[in-house]
Design an enzyme around this catalytic site. Structure first.
Site, short mmCIF file in Angstrom:
data_model
loop_
_atom_site.label_atom_id
_atom_site.label_comp_id
_atom_site.label_asym_id
_atom_site.label_seq_id
_atom_site.Cartn_x
_atom_site.Cartn_y
_atom_site.Cartn_z
N LYS A 92 0.87 -1.17 0.00
CA LYS A 92 0.00 0.00 0.00
C LYS A 92 0.91 1.23 0.00
O LYS A 92 1.93 1.25 0.70
CB LYS A 92 -0.87 -0.02 1.26
CG LYS A 92 -1.91 1.08 1.32
CD LYS A 92 -2.81 0.94 2.56
CE LYS A 92 -3.91 1.99 2.60
NZ LYS A 92 -4.77 1.87 3.79
N SER A 104 -9.78 1.93 2.84
CA SER A 104 -8.89 2.64 1.95
C SER A 104 -7.85 1.78 1.23
O SER A 104 -7.27 2.23 0.24
CB SER A 104 -8.16 3.71 2.76
OG SER A 104 -7.27 3.11 3.70
N SER A 156 -10.09 -0.33 7.00
CA SER A 156 -9.44 -0.19 5.68
C SER A 156 -8.72 -1.42 5.16
O SER A 156 -8.32 -1.44 3.99
CB SER A 156 -8.46 0.98 5.71
OG SER A 156 -9.16 2.20 5.65
#
Lengths: 95, 483
Positions: free
Chosen positions: B75, B150, B174
């Protein structure tokens, strides 16, 4: 609790955050909606409850006061927007 | 090859059925073939091939770990030395991280091969991956739907076989919500289990990194490499890390499952509820017992979270000032203009909304009414979970009220988006570990089962998920077009 575009302007100033004047009303509405959601909290009696800052109620750990970092100034300044002679440059602050 | 587990790939690499370089090339090729998902912000091909070469050398010497030579992607919230680390924001579009996050360092040391950096909601603020400066990510199961957020890029990439596994972070859901929406396995560890050093901070008392994988078996391997005490993170917890893979074959006979009644009430989609009921029935077949429990203050998790997280965000994001790194506006008139315009021009709408909210909640006169009140409610919610987990071993319920919603559906209605986080954010407030495990489909879209455990019970959660994955194949389904 309802906020106005003028309130948003003041909060944005506290946060040093540029907001387009034409967006002020929309942010005021969004923030007012969020505050409306938060009024639910007031209904719950929390008298005597200790605020919780850390999920495991750990205290902030301390360490020995020793130098542990190497001098990486040049490396870190290589990604800065503007530097000169090892200093970060900003617009003139003192007249 | 694309469907092998980490353990199977480790065997294939050692048996020389494939080299680490070949494996990296297979994945780099697939990434090139599928730009439509927009999961990657940066593809680090050269870097990957270098790491793969080094992995092959290690493997040839009989060295390395299970992750040596395994293609992974991070990420874009994790700092990667020498590689752009944008956090999904224009603010950090020019930011080449000068150091590695501890998680990245550990995975590099384990020999994992980094394919690139994954798309995400800007500064991890969002539940749909639509707030990214680099454009939305699409859900591989339904291109018109969001992948969740997210960590939407991480979930979509693992689901579409554009990485074997990925890192993610979870502040309010997330990892779990995108894992649920994309049909993969995601684990948010106990707060403090995985180092936050070099993980760009959103809400420091809630943020936690974790593995996003196809199966619980893979998650055990990845968490093993990510977890552990770190001197550089002052909230990191000094607790031994158990052997997660070794704990995967425990019988579920007599394990007690609590179903919090508030998780199955109003607002839960009927298709999701039916899928979860079927999953719980499978657990009963495995010998688990089921009991209703209660998290009475669950509803207040949303207002408490949306005070605490924005408050912490407004403090954390004050470091982005246009002086030391990141975006700086053109021709600032004075210092105030430099701060205000750099931040105003580089932060997106949702980030601004949360900075404003947090600044307001922390300002003089409102601090007690909002921040302290929210922290008190946080304790009550945490106590609710403690009470429930004293009665049963784990809790089960939905991850999200619905399957992946349509792109654009909620982006202009922030409150509706916040409300959809109801089942995940309470867990972050309590700091407990939780997983999302693929449990079936509703209307053609994946449904995740959330399993919540006690502090540091990651091993138990992984075993409970693994036992289910031994008798079901939901985690092996591949979205059409990505076989």
């Amino acid at each position: 609790m309802s906020l106005t575009a003028d309130d948003v302007k003041k909060i944005a100033h506290l946060a040093r955050l540029g907001i387009n004047p034409e967006d002020g009303v929309a942010y005021a509405k969004d923030l007012s909606d969020m505050l409306e959601l938060m009024t639910q909290m007031a209904a719950l009696d929390t008298e005597g409850v200790a605020p919780m800052a850390h999920p495991l109620d750990q205290a902030q750990r301390l360490r020995a006061d020793l130098v542990t970092e190497a001098d990486l100034r040049d490396k870190y300044q290589a990604i800065a927007p503007q530097v000169e002679a090892g200093l970060y440059l900003v617009p003139k602050v003192i007249e | 090859m694309e469907n092998q587990s980490i353990t199977e790939l480790a065997k294939s690499l050692r048996a020389k059925h494939v080299s680490s370089v070949e494996l990296a090339q297979i994945y780099l090729q697939r990434i090139k073939q599928h730009p439509e998902l927009n999961c990657y912000i940066s593809v680090t091909e050269e870097f990957a091939l270098q790491q793969a070469l080094a992995a092959d050398v290690m493997l040839a010497k009989g060295e390395g770990s299970l992750l040596t030579g395994i293609p992974i992607a991070h990420k874009d919230i994790f700092c990667t030395e020498g590689v752009k680390t944008s956090c999904g924001s224009k603010m950090l579009d020019n930011f080449i991280a000068p150091y590695n996050a501890t998680v990245v360092e550990k995975l590099n040391r384990a020999g994992a091969v980094m394919l690139g950096k994954l798309n995400m909601d800007e500064f991890a603020m969002g539940s749909s991956n639509e707030t990214s400066y680099y454009g939305p990510v699409k859900n591989p199961w339904a291109l018109a739907a969001v992948p969740g957020g997210s960590s939407g890029g991480s979930a979509a990439a693992v689901s579409a076989r554009l990485a074997v596994c990925a890192t993610g972070t979870d502040t309010g859901g997330s990892i779990r919500q995108p894992a649920s929406h994309c049909g993969i396995t995601g684990l948010k560890p106990t707060y403090g289990r995985v180092s936050r050093y070099g993980m760009i901070a959103y809400a420091s008392s809630l943020d936690q990194g974790g593995p996003m994988t196809r199966s619980a078996e893979d998650a055990a391997v990845l968490l093993q490499a990510m977890a552990g005490y770190d001197d550089k993170d002052s909230t990191s917890v000094d607790q031994p890390v158990p052997d997660y893979s070794a704990g995967l074959n425990q019988s579920l006979q007599g394990v007690s499952i609590g179903l919090p009644k508030e998780f199955f009430g109003e607002g839960l989609d009927a298709g999701v509820a039916a899928t979860l009921q079927a999953a719980v029935a499978e657990y009963q077949k495995l010998g688990a017992t089921v009991k209703e429990v209660s998290i009475p203050n669950l509803k207040l998790a949303i207002p408490a979270y949306y005070v605490i997280a924005p408050a912490e965000c407004s403090a954390n994001l004050s470091r982005f000032d246009g002086v030391r790194f990141g975006y700086r506006c053109q021709n600032p008139e004075d210092l105030l203009d430099l701060y205000t315009r750099s931040r105003g021009e580089a932060f997106g709408k949702e980030v601004k909304r949360r900075i404003l909210m947090g600044t307001y909640a922390l300002s003089a006169g409102y601090y007690d009414a909002y921040y302290i009140k929210a922290q008190k409610i946080r304790r009550l919610i945490s106590d609710d979970f403690k009470q429930a987990l004293a009665e049963v071993d784990v809790l089960m319920g939905p991850v999200a009220p619905t399957t992946a919603f349509a792109a654009g559906e909620m982006i202009d209605d922030p409150i509706a988006m916040y409300l959809s986080d109801i089942y995940t954010i309470a867990v972050n407030l309590a700091g407990l570990p939780a997983m999302s495990v693929p449990a079936g489909f509703s209307g053609g879209k994946p449904v995740g089962l959330q399993i919540i455990g006690n502090y540091f019970a990651e091993q138990q959660l992984l075993n409970i998920a693994h036992q289910y994955q031994q008798i079901t194949d939901w985690h092996q389904h591949i979205p059409k077009g990505f076989e």
